[in-house]
Motif scaffolding. Structure first.
Motif, PDB file in Angstrom:
ATOM      1  N   PRO A 359       0.758  -1.252   0.123  1.00  0.00           N
ATOM      2  CA  PRO A 359       0.038  -0.203  -0.073  1.00  0.00           C
ATOM      3  C   PRO A 359       0.733   1.422   0.113  1.00  0.00           C
ATOM      4  CG  PRO A 359      -1.162  -1.608   1.338  1.00  0.00           C
ATOM      5  CD  PRO A 359       0.404  -2.123   0.901  1.00  0.00           C
ATOM      6  N   ALA A 360       1.834   1.356   0.833  1.00  0.00           N
ATOM      7  CA  ALA A 360       2.600   2.483   0.861  1.00  0.00           C
ATOM      8  C   ALA A 360       3.358   2.797  -0.598  1.00  0.00           C
ATOM      9  CB  ALA A 360       3.773   2.239   1.847  1.00  0.00           C
ATOM     10  N   GLU A 361       3.849   1.889  -1.128  1.00  0.00           N
ATOM     11  CA  GLU A 361       4.514   1.943  -2.480  1.00  0.00           C
ATOM     12  C   GLU A 361       3.548   2.288  -3.398  1.00  0.00           C
ATOM     13  OE1 GLU A 361       6.319  -1.882  -2.849  1.00  0.00           O
ATOM     14  OE2 GLU A 361       8.149  -1.407  -2.132  1.00  0.00           O
ATOM     15  N   ARG A 362       2.374   1.766  -3.369  1.00  0.00           N
ATOM     16  CA  ARG A 362       1.405   2.198  -4.304  1.00  0.00           C
ATOM     17  C   ARG A 362       0.773   3.382  -4.219  1.00  0.00           C
ATOM     18  NH1 ARG A 362      -1.642  -1.859  -3.323  1.00  0.00           N
ATOM     19  NH2 ARG A 362      -3.498  -0.862  -2.278  1.00  0.00           N
ATOM     20  N   ALA A 363       0.697   4.132  -2.880  1.00  0.00           N
ATOM     21  CA  ALA A 363       0.362   5.338  -2.932  1.00  0.00           C
ATOM     22  C   ALA A 363       1.505   6.139  -3.180  1.00  0.00           C
ATOM     23  CB  ALA A 363       0.275   5.643  -1.349  1.00  0.00           C
ATOM     24  N   ALA A 364       2.730   5.916  -3.344  1.00  0.00           N
ATOM     25  CA  ALA A 364       3.877   6.714  -3.594  1.00  0.00           C
ATOM     26  C   ALA A 364       3.880   6.794  -5.345  1.00  0.00           C
ATOM     27  CB  ALA A 364       5.401   6.160  -3.131  1.00  0.00           C
ATOM     28  N   VAL A 365       3.552   5.814  -5.725  1.00  0.00           N
ATOM     29  CA  VAL A 365       3.650   5.745  -7.408  1.00  0.00           C
ATOM     30  C   VAL A 365       2.365   6.550  -7.751  1.00  0.00           C
ATOM     31  CG1 VAL A 365       3.208   4.253  -9.234  1.00  0.00           C
ATOM     32  CG2 VAL A 365       4.790   3.538  -7.518  1.00  0.00           C
ATOM     33  N   LEU A 366       1.287   6.532  -7.203  1.00  0.00           N
ATOM     34  CA  LEU A 366       0.096   7.130  -7.466  1.00  0.00           C
ATOM     35  C   LEU A 366       0.265   8.573  -7.334  1.00  0.00           C
ATOM     36  CD1 LEU A 366      -2.762   4.958  -6.489  1.00  0.00           C
ATOM     37  CD2 LEU A 366      -2.328   5.464  -8.670  1.00  0.00           C
ATOM     38  N   GLU A 367       0.971   9.054  -6.156  1.00  0.00           N
ATOM     39  CA  GLU A 367       1.216  10.427  -5.953  1.00  0.00           C
ATOM     40  C   GLU A 367       2.248  10.994  -6.988  1.00  0.00           C
ATOM     41  OE1 GLU A 367       2.263  11.673  -2.077  1.00  0.00           O
ATOM     42  OE2 GLU A 367       0.997  10.278  -1.051  1.00  0.00           O
ATOM     43  N   ARG A 398      -5.587   7.393  -5.468  1.00  0.00           N
ATOM     44  CA  ARG A 398      -4.917   7.584  -4.403  1.00  0.00           C
ATOM     45  C   ARG A 398      -5.525   7.807  -3.063  1.00  0.00           C
ATOM     46  NH1 ARG A 398      -2.876   7.782  -0.152  1.00  0.00           N
ATOM     47  NH2 ARG A 398      -1.128   8.654   0.618  1.00  0.00           N
ATOM     48  N   SER A 399      -6.735   8.407  -3.114  1.00  0.00           N
ATOM     49  CA  SER A 399      -7.386   8.608  -1.912  1.00  0.00           C
ATOM     50  C   SER A 399      -8.207   7.183  -1.188  1.00  0.00           C
ATOM     51  CB  SER A 399      -8.716   9.452  -2.125  1.00  0.00           C
ATOM     52  OG  SER A 399      -9.716   9.083  -2.947  1.00  0.00           O
ATOM     53  N   ARG A 400      -8.142   6.121  -2.092  1.00  0.00           N
ATOM     54  CA  ARG A 400      -8.596   5.070  -1.513  1.00  0.00           C
ATOM     55  C   ARG A 400      -7.552   4.273  -0.627  1.00  0.00           C
ATOM     56  NH1 ARG A 400     -10.930   4.508  -7.076  1.00  0.00           N
ATOM     57  NH2 ARG A 400     -13.129   5.001  -6.928  1.00  0.00           N
ATOM     58  N   ILE A 401      -6.464   4.695  -0.722  1.00  0.00           N
ATOM     59  CA  ILE A 401      -5.281   4.033   0.280  1.00  0.00           C
ATOM     60  C   ILE A 401      -5.344   4.883   1.354  1.00  0.00           C
ATOM     61  CG2 ILE A 401      -2.923   3.408   0.309  1.00  0.00           C
ATOM     62  CD1 ILE A 401      -3.067   3.231  -2.732  1.00  0.00           C
ATOM     63  N   ALA A 402      -5.658   4.444   2.526  1.00  0.00           N
ATOM     64  CA  ALA A 402      -5.590   5.044   3.907  1.00  0.00           C
ATOM     65  C   ALA A 402      -4.379   5.092   4.497  1.00  0.00           C
ATOM     66  CB  ALA A 402      -6.597   4.509   4.757  1.00  0.00           C
ATOM     67  N   ARG A 403      -3.428   5.555   3.862  1.00  0.00           N
ATOM     68  CA  ARG A 403      -1.947   5.944   4.107  1.00  0.00           C
ATOM     69  C   ARG A 403      -1.662   7.308   3.962  1.00  0.00           C
ATOM     70  NH1 ARG A 403       1.207   1.329   4.650  1.00  0.00           N
ATOM     71  NH2 ARG A 403      -0.107  -0.433   5.416  1.00  0.00           N
ATOM     72  N   PRO A 404      -1.108   8.040   4.983  1.00  0.00           N
ATOM     73  CA  PRO A 404      -0.378   9.369   4.693  1.00  0.00           C
ATOM     74  C   PRO A 404       0.865   9.136   3.758  1.00  0.00           C
ATOM     75  CG  PRO A 404       0.813   8.365   6.800  1.00  0.00           C
ATOM     76  CD  PRO A 404      -0.369   7.378   6.309  1.00  0.00           C
ATOM     77  N   SER A 405       1.110  10.273   3.125  1.00  0.00           N
ATOM     78  CA  SER A 405       2.187  10.383   2.071  1.00  0.00           C
ATOM     79  C   SER A 405       3.327   9.914   2.644  1.00  0.00           C
ATOM     80  CB  SER A 405       2.308  11.869   1.592  1.00  0.00           C
ATOM     81  OG  SER A 405       3.401  11.930   0.675  1.00  0.00           O
ATOM     82  N   PRO A 406       3.996   8.733   1.710  1.00  0.00           N
ATOM     83  CA  PRO A 406       5.278   8.293   2.064  1.00  0.00           C
ATOM     84  C   PRO A 406       6.500   9.188   1.979  1.00  0.00           C
ATOM     85  CG  PRO A 406       4.602   7.297   0.016  1.00  0.00           C
ATOM     86  CD  PRO A 406       3.674   8.329   0.543  1.00  0.00           C
ATOM     87  N   PHE A 407       6.375  10.091   1.369  1.00  0.00           N
ATOM     88  CA  PHE A 407       7.646  11.012   1.118  1.00  0.00           C
ATOM     89  C   PHE A 407       7.939  12.083   2.216  1.00  0.00           C
ATOM     90  CE2 PHE A 407       5.494  10.317  -3.070  1.00  0.00           C
ATOM     91  CZ  PHE A 407       6.606   9.373  -3.703  1.00  0.00           C
ATOM     92  N   THR A 408       9.132  12.128   2.444  1.00  0.00           N
ATOM     93  CA  THR A 408       9.606  13.335   3.280  1.00  0.00           C
ATOM     94  C   THR A 408       9.489  14.512   2.557  1.00  0.00           C
ATOM     95  OG1 THR A 408      12.115  13.041   2.507  1.00  0.00           O
ATOM     96  CG2 THR A 408      11.263  11.466   4.424  1.00  0.00           C
ATOM     97  N   GLU A 409       9.514  15.755   3.656  1.00  0.00           N
ATOM     98  CA  GLU A 409       9.624  17.103   2.667  1.00  0.00           C
ATOM     99  C   GLU A 409      10.933  17.241   2.083  1.00  0.00           C
ATOM    100  OE1 GLU A 409       8.732  19.706   5.570  1.00  0.00           O
ATOM    101  OE2 GLU A 409       6.814  19.222   5.824  1.00  0.00           O
ATOM    102  N   VAL A 410      10.931  18.117   1.096  1.00  0.00           N
ATOM    103  CA  VAL A 410      12.174  18.458   0.224  1.00  0.00           C
ATOM    104  C   VAL A 410      12.899  19.238   1.205  1.00  0.00           C
ATOM    105  CG1 VAL A 410      12.728  19.874  -1.529  1.00  0.00           C
ATOM    106  CG2 VAL A 410      10.854  18.735  -1.755  1.00  0.00           C
ATOM    107  N   PRO A 411      14.285  18.850   1.611  1.00  0.00           N
ATOM    108  CA  PRO A 411      15.052  19.618   2.303  1.00  0.00           C
ATOM    109  C   PRO A 411      15.420  21.007   2.000  1.00  0.00           C
ATOM    110  CG  PRO A 411      16.154  17.992   1.178  1.00  0.00           C
ATOM    111  CD  PRO A 411      14.766  17.761   0.838  1.00  0.00           C
ATOM    112  N   THR A 412      15.492  21.942   2.996  1.00  0.00           N
ATOM    113  CA  THR A 412      15.962  23.208   2.710  1.00  0.00           C
ATOM    114  C   THR A 412      17.104  23.275   2.493  1.00  0.00           C
ATOM    115  OG1 THR A 412      14.265  24.281   4.170  1.00  0.00           O
ATOM    116  CG2 THR A 412      15.822  25.647   3.509  1.00  0.00           C
ATOM    117  N   PRO A 413      17.706  23.999   1.328  1.00  0.00           N
ATOM    118  CA  PRO A 413      19.086  24.021   0.947  1.00  0.00           C
ATOM    119  C   PRO A 413      19.794  24.322   2.023  1.00  0.00           C
ATOM    120  CG  PRO A 413      17.814  24.873  -0.909  1.00  0.00           C
ATOM    121  CD  PRO A 413      17.040  24.504   0.372  1.00  0.00           C
TER     122      PRO A 413
END
Length: 642
Positions: A359-367, A398-413
Motif C-alpha cells: 500500500p505505501a509503495e502504491r500510494a507513492a507511485v500514484l502520488e 490515491r484517496s482509496r489508500i488510507a495511508r499518509p504520504s510516504p515522502f519526506t519533505e524537500v530539505p531546505t538548501p
C-alpha cells in the motif's frame, strides 16, 4: 429701497468675507511653505525617497526616476524637490483634483500628506484626508501586518529572469498562520505585454524601451507563476519593519498606482525599485546608493542582509519540479516508469504491476503519477480537458489508500541566497602556455560560474556578464585585452525517467582565439565570436555529466576571408566531491568547416577550492591541439568576490 439696500449690503459683506477667507488660506499655505523651508523638509531623506530622487550622474543636481508627469505637482518637480514640496502643500490645501486618478490631491498623495502633517506639527486633517473613503477601503482590504521580501531563484531559460527576481509580500493582520498564499504581492516589472520575447525584448529591456510599473497581485498568483509554471524555488525573507514603517510603505503603494518608471534590465529593475520602496519605509537605509551601475537581485538581498536585524530567517518553498524530482528519487526505476505510464494513461489502475505493490509503495507511485501529470498541465496550458480528468481520477485512486504520504519533505538548501558568494569577482592568475609564463587578470561584474561556490545559486546554471580578461604579455610586458565575454550562459538540466529537458550553452563576446592559436600565419587580433549549442545532462546536484553539440562563428581581421565557421561537440563532468571543492573535467573538438581552415581540440581539468566566503583558489591544467601546434596550458590563481 431700504430693504434692497440691506440685502445688497449683506451680499457685499458675504463676498468680502469669502475673499478674506481665500486670502487667509493663501496666507496659511505661504506660512506653511515658509515653515517647511525653514525646517529643510525638501532636503530631508523622507521627502526625497517619497519622490524617488537620486543624484544626477553629472553635476550636483537631482532627478526623480519616475517617468509619469502626473506624479509631480510642480512643472519642475522632477528635478526640484523644493518646488515640488511647495506645490504639494498648495495642492493639498486647495483640494486640487488629480486627473487620471479621479481624486483630490489629499486622497492620492497619502504618504506625502502624512509626512507634511507630521513634519509641520499640524492637526491630522489640516491638509485634508477626511473624505478618502476609497483609500480606507483599499487599506482595510490589505490590513497590512508584516512585509516579507520574496526571491524566486534564477531561471536561465528566460532572459528576463536569468538573475532571479525580487518582490514583496504584504501579510494581513487577519490571516491565520500558514495562510501566506492569501496575502498580496508587490511586484515591479516591465510592462512588455506580448512583446516579452526574443532579441527585441532583450534589447528594449537593456535600453529602457519599456515602462516599469508597480503592481499588486494575490500572492498565490505569483507562486503559481514562479513555483508551478516556471519551476523556480522561492525564498521568503520576513522583514523586521515596525508599524509606522509598514504604514509608510503601504501608503506609498497607493500613491504609485499607475505611475510609470523607465525600466532598465540591469539598473532600474525589480530589485532596485523594491529597494527604493523599502527606503520609503525606512529612509535612513540608503539602499539604492550602492547600485548606480547595475542591480542584481542576489546582491540586493545581501545588501538587506547586511543591515543588522532587518531580515529574519528565510523560509523555503520548493518549486513543483523540485518537489517532484525529490519524490521521484525515492522510487526505484521500475516504480518511476510505472508512475510515468500511469500519468500517460497507459496502465490501468487494476494492472498487476500496480496492485501487487505494498500500500505505501502504491500510494507513492500514484502520488508521483498525479504530480507529474499536474506538472505537465501547468507547463502546457493547452493540454486537453481529458488530461485534467485523468489527473482527478489518479487523485481519486490515491484517496482509496488510507495511508499518509510516504515522502519526506524537500530539505531546505543549506545555503540560502543571501549567504552565497558576492557576484563581483576579481581574479589574478599565472598562465603557462607555449613555453611562456604570463600574468592574467579578470574582472567579472556578474554573476556565477560552475566552478564558483554553488551555495545559494541554481544548480547547474552558469551566467557570466561582461567578464573581462587582461594579460600581461611575457615578451614586452604590456597589458592587453585577452578576451571579453559579453554574455556566457550554461544551463545543465539533468534528465531522468520523468524529465527530458534540453540543456544549452551560449557564449559571445571578443577573443583572440582562434586567430594565432588555431590558424597559421595570422596576427593575434581581437575578434567577435559566437559559440554554443544544445546538449543533454544527467545526474544530480553533486555529480553532473553532460554533452553538447557546438557551433562556432569567429570574425577577425586576421582571418582569410575574415571569418571562420566551426562545428563540433564537447563532453564533461561537474563534480562536488567535498564541501568547498568544485571539479570540472571537459574535452571537445571544433572543426572549422567554412571560411578560414583549422581545428581546435582540447581536454582540461579545472578545480576551485573555496578558501573562505570571499576567496577561492582556482587551477586548470589542459592539453590543446591546433593546426599550429599542440601543448599544455596551465593556470593557477586567486578569485576574490565582492
Amino acid at each position: 429701497m431700504v430693504r434692497w439696500a440691506g440685502v445688497a449690503g449683506l451680499l457685499w459683506l458675504a463676498v468680502m468675507g469669502v475673499a478674506q477667507a481665500e486670502d487667509a488660506q493663501v496666507a496659511d499655505v505661504a506660512a506653511l511653505q515658509a515653515r517647511a523651508a525653514e525646517r529643510g523638509l525638501a532636503d530631508s531623506a523622507r521627502w526625497r525617497t517619497l519622490l524617488h530622487y537620486e543624484p544626477d550622474w553629472l553635476g550636483q543636481g537631482l532627478h526623480s526616476t519616475v517617468a509619469s508627469d502626473s506624479f509631480f505637482l510642480a512643472p519642475t518637480g522632477r528635478t526640484d524637490p523644493s518646488a515640488e514640496l511647495d506645490a504639494t502643500l498648495e495642492a493639498l490645501a486647495s483640494g486640487r483634483w488629480i486627473e487620471g486618478r479621479d481624486k483630490s490631491a489629499d486622497c492620492v498623495f497619502i504618504a506625502r500628506r502624512k509626512f507634511l502633517v507630521d513634519a509641520l506639527g499640524l492637526a491630522p486633517h489640516t491638509l485634508g484626508g477626511a473624505q478618502c473613503d476609497a483609500y480606507r477601503r483599499w487599506r482595510a482590504a490589505l490590513s497590512p501586518d508584516r512585509i516579507s521580501l520574496i526571491f524566486p531563484t534564477a531561471f536561465p531559460n528566460s532572459p528576463s529572469s536569468m538573475f532571479g527576481h525580487t518582490l514583496l509580500r504584504i501579510d494581513s493582520s487577519r490571516a491565520a498562520r500558514g495562510t501566506e498564499l492569501l496575502s498580496y504581492a508587490v511586484n515591479f516589472a516591465a510592462a512588455a505585454g506580448d512583446d516579452a520575447k526574443g532579441l527585441g525584448f532583450a534589447w528594449k529591456g537593456l535600453t529602457g524601451g519599456y515602462p516599469g510599473i508597480f503592481g499588486l497581485f494575490p500572492y498565490y498568483e505569483k507562486v503559481k507563476q514562479y513555483a508551478w509554471i516556471e519551476h523556480r524555488d522561492v525564498w521568503a525573507y520576513p522583514l523586521d519593519l515596525n508599524g509606522a514603517e509598514t504604514e509608510r510603505l503601504v501608503d506609498h503603494l497607493w500613491e504609485m498606482d499607475g505611475v510609470r518608471f523607465d525600466y532598465y534590465f540591469l539598473t532600474k529593475n525589480c530589485s532596485y525599485q523594491l529597494l527604493s520602496l523599502l527606503e520609503v519605509a525606512r529612509p535612513e537605509l540608503r539602499l539604492t546608493d550602492k547600485y548606480s551601475w547595475y542591480a542584481i537581485p542576489a546582491d540586493t538581498i545581501r545588501t538587506l542582509a547586511d543591515v543588522p536585524g532587518l531580515m529574519e530567517t528565510p523560509l523555503f518553498r520548493p518549486s513543483l519540479e523540485t518537489t517532484l524530482r525529490w519524490q521521484a528519487d525515492q522510487l526505484d526505476a521500475d516504480q518511476r516508469s510505472l508512475a510515468r505510464e500511469l500519468a500517460a494513461d497507459e496502465v490501468a489502475f487494476d494492472a498487476p504491476r500496480l496492485t501487487r505493490l505494498a500500500p505505501a509503495e502504491r500510494a507513492a507511485v500514484l502520488e508521483v503519477a498525479h504530480d507529474y501529470l499536474y506538472y505537465r498541465l501547468q507547463s502546457e496550458p493547452e493540454s486537453a480537458p481529458a488530461d485534467q480528468a485523468h489527473a482527478n481520477a489518479i487523485l481519486l485512486e490515491r484517496s482509496r489508500i488510507a495511508r499518509p504520504s510516504p515522502f519526506t519533505e524537500v530539505p531546505t538548501p543549506e545555503t540560502p541566497p543571501d549567504q552565497g558568494h558576492r557576484t563581483l569577482r576579481l581574479a589574478a592568475s599565472t598562465i603557462y602556455e607555449a613555453d611562456n609564463l604570463s600574468l592574467g587578470l579578470r574582472l567579472r561584474p556578474a554573476y556565477h560560474d560552475l566552478l564558483d561556490d554553488p551555495g545559494g545559486y541554481t544548480d547547474g546554471a552558469e551566467i557570466n556578464f561582461l567578464d573581462l580578461g587582461l594579460r600581461v604579455d611575457p615578451d614586452d610586458g604590456e597589458l592587453r585585452v585577452d578576451d571579453l565575454q559579453l554574455l556566457n550562459i550554461v544551463s545543465l538540466s539533468p534528465r531522468n525517467d520523468l524529465f527530458k529537458p534540453i540543456s544549452f550553452q551560449i557564449d559571445t563576446g571578443l577573443r583572440r582565439r582562434p586567430s594565432s592559436n588555431v590558424f597559421d600565419d595570422v596576427d593575434n587580433n581581437l575578434g567577435y565570436y559566437l559559440q554554443g549549442g544544445p546538449g543533454l545532462a544527467w545526474g544530480d546536484s553533486d555529480l553532473l555529466g553532460y554533452v553538447f553539440g557546438l557551433g562556432s562563428l569567429d570574425t577577425n581581421s586576421a582571418l582569410s576571408p575574415g571569418y571562420a565557421l566551426g562545428a563540433g561537440a564537447s563532453t564533461g563532468v561537474l563534480v562536488y566531491p567535498l564541501p568547498d571543492v568544485q571539479l570540472k573535467a571537459e574535452a571537445g573538438v571544433l572543426e572549422y568547416v567554412a571560411g578560414d581552415d583549422g581545428y581546435y581540440r582540447w581536454a582540461k581539468l579545472q578545480q576551485q577550492f573555496n578558501l573562505s566566503a570571499g576567496f577561492g583558489l582556482r587551477s586548470e591544467i589542459g592539453w590543446e591541439n591546433t593546426a599550429v601546434d599542440a601543448g599544455v596550458r596551465a593556470v593557477i590563481g586567486l578569485q576574490a568576490y565582492f
